[in-house]
Design an enzyme around this catalytic site. Structure first.
Site, short mmCIF file in Angstrom:
data_model
loop_
_atom_site.label_atom_id
_atom_site.label_comp_id
_atom_site.label_asym_id
_atom_site.label_seq_id
_atom_site.Cartn_x
_atom_site.Cartn_y
_atom_site.Cartn_z
N TYR A 166 -6.00 -15.66 -39.21
CA TYR A 166 -4.96 -15.17 -38.30
C TYR A 166 -5.49 -14.85 -36.90
O TYR A 166 -4.95 -14.01 -36.20
CB TYR A 166 -4.27 -13.93 -38.90
CG TYR A 166 -3.34 -14.25 -40.06
CD1 TYR A 166 -3.08 -15.57 -40.43
CD2 TYR A 166 -2.71 -13.25 -40.77
CE1 TYR A 166 -2.24 -15.86 -41.50
CE2 TYR A 166 -1.86 -13.53 -41.83
CZ TYR A 166 -1.64 -14.84 -42.20
OH TYR A 166 -0.78 -15.12 -43.25
N LYS A 225 -12.83 -16.59 -52.08
CA LYS A 225 -12.92 -17.99 -52.50
C LYS A 225 -14.28 -18.51 -52.02
O LYS A 225 -14.39 -19.54 -51.34
CB LYS A 225 -11.73 -18.76 -51.88
CG LYS A 225 -11.54 -20.16 -52.37
CD LYS A 225 -10.84 -20.28 -53.70
CE LYS A 225 -10.79 -21.75 -54.10
NZ LYS A 225 -10.30 -21.99 -55.44
N ASP A 231 -7.25 -17.73 -56.09
CA ASP A 231 -6.21 -18.58 -56.70
C ASP A 231 -5.98 -18.18 -58.17
O ASP A 231 -4.85 -17.98 -58.60
CB ASP A 231 -6.53 -20.07 -56.55
CG ASP A 231 -7.97 -20.42 -56.92
OD1 ASP A 231 -8.78 -19.50 -57.15
OD2 ASP A 231 -8.29 -21.62 -56.96
N ASP A 243 -2.02 -11.16 -47.46
CA ASP A 243 -0.63 -11.38 -47.09
C ASP A 243 0.12 -12.02 -48.26
O ASP A 243 1.20 -11.57 -48.67
CB ASP A 243 -0.59 -12.30 -45.85
CG ASP A 243 0.72 -12.23 -45.12
OD1 ASP A 243 1.57 -11.41 -45.48
OD2 ASP A 243 0.90 -13.03 -44.17
N ASP A 292 2.85 -10.23 -51.18
CA ASP A 292 4.23 -10.70 -51.33
C ASP A 292 4.50 -11.12 -52.76
O ASP A 292 5.59 -10.90 -53.31
CB ASP A 292 4.52 -11.87 -50.37
CG ASP A 292 4.95 -11.40 -48.99
OD1 ASP A 292 4.56 -10.28 -48.59
OD2 ASP A 292 5.68 -12.15 -48.29
MG MG Z 1 3.89 -11.58 -44.93
#
Ligand code: MG
Ligand code: NAI
Length: 326
Positions: A120, A167, A199, A223, A227
């Protein structure tokens, strides 16, 4: 000493759930000073910028900030606001509550997400018409800082189980650095921890969320996994979050401006009220934070409930019920 709280409702249901959370804070009579700032799509339309400098400064100088949501300008608003408070950790609890229809009722997870780097950073380029690239930045400092925060958070909040998501088998250099930093912090602090490939962790969180508690993650993984966890516990109307810096912090529901229900007065205020409870905790009003959480929990268990939770109550009905049970 009076705390100065920046209040930035933003767009859509942000302007409905933030006043609800303020009513709850007001009912505690703590003498906070609330100063409102403008941001979001409607501010872009009126003033040509989504986040005016005075709102940025307000958040930077306040003792803490309560933010609602922005619409299409979310990235232009929330990313600078997180920077304004110097946030390096994004804390996202995802808990299932009695009385709420959850896919996994035993879920009690807290994601501690690195909030400044990873993918990001916005370092993207278009090398040719065909080829685009993104630079993933992982530094020792930021990795150590999030690990320290995560392990300390777990210890202070009574969680004895910490998992580091990574990872490093594929992103050997970047997640290798992240993992090494987490291991070093665990060694230094004498903390136990588990490690999980992100994963596979996504699958395990769905199948056996009760086996996990605090999950320390690089930015994108945090993130996405948080969710995912929102889906396990009954939806976005319930999830609070904190963006924590060294000496400032911003609190916000995980959800957005929800244009599909904005203006109808039926948004669930729980996520924002629970974010306000995190704000109280951060400012060392632990007993008050507990009162607010207990009141929300009681209303979730017995109603009234907003339509997202299968009820027909309004935002105001739920807010009044929370205040009644304080
Ligand atoms: Mg989000
Ligand atoms: P959203 O979170 O706004 O809504 C997703 C779904 O969940 C909608 O059906 C909505 O009605 C429902 N929902 C969300 N919060 C709720 C609540 N408190 N009570 C009841 N139902 C609730 O996400 P969406 O639809 O992807 O994005 C809408 C807008 O919000 C976009 O413009 C997006 O850019 C922005 N957004 C802003 C964020 C922020 O300011 N931090 C975060 C996520 C999205």
């Amino acid at each position: 000493m009076s705390e100065r709280i920046a209040v930035i409702p933003g767009d859509g249901i942000g302007a409905e759930v933030v006043p609800a959370a303020l009513d709850v804070l007001d009912a505690l009579e703590l003498g906070f000073e609330f100063v409102e700032g403008e941001a979001g799509d409607h501010v872009l339309d009126e003033r040509g910028e989504a986040l005016p400098e005075e709102t940025y400064d307000l958040a930077a100088e306040a003792d803490a900030t309560l933010f609602g949501a922005a619409g299409e300008t979310a990235a232009d608003v929330i990313l600078p606001l997180r920077e304004a408070v110097g946030s390096f950790a994004n804390v996202r609890p995802a808990r299932a509550y009695p009385g709420v229809d959850a896919v996994k009722p035993d879920t009690d997870l807290v994601f501690v997400r690195e909030n400044t780097e990873g993918v990001y950073t916005g370092i993207e380029s278009e090398l040719t018409d065909d080829v685009t690239t993104l630079t993933r930045v992982i530094t020792e400092d930021a990795s150590r800082r999030i690990a320290e925060y995560g392990f300390e958070y777990a210890a202070e909040n009574g969680y004895d189980d910490v998992t580091v998501a990574h990872k490093a088998n594929v992103m050997r250099t970047t997640d290798g650095k992240f993992l090494d930093a987490c291991r070093a912090v665990a060694d230094d602090g004498g903390y136990d921890h588990d490690e999980a490939l992100m994963d596979a962790l996504a699958m395990h969180l769905i199948m056996r969320p009760e086996e996990y508690s605090v999950v320390i993650c690089p930015n994108l993984a945090g993130d996405m996994l948080s969710d995912l966890a929102a889906g396990l516990v009954g939806g976005l109307g319930l999830l609070p979050s904190a963006n924590v810096g060294a000496d400032n912090a911003l609190f916000e529901p995980v959800h957005g401006s929800a244009p599909d229900i904005a203006g109808e007065g039926i948004a669930n205020p729980a996520a924002t009220v629970l974010s306000a409870a995190m704000l109280l905790e951060h400012l060392d009003y632990g007993a008050e934070a507990e009162r607010v959480r207990d009141a929300v929990e009681s209303v979730l268990a017995d109603g009234p409930r907003t339509p997202d939770l299968g009820g027909d109550a309004t935002t105001d009905d739920v807010t009044e019920a929370i205040i009644d049970r304080l």
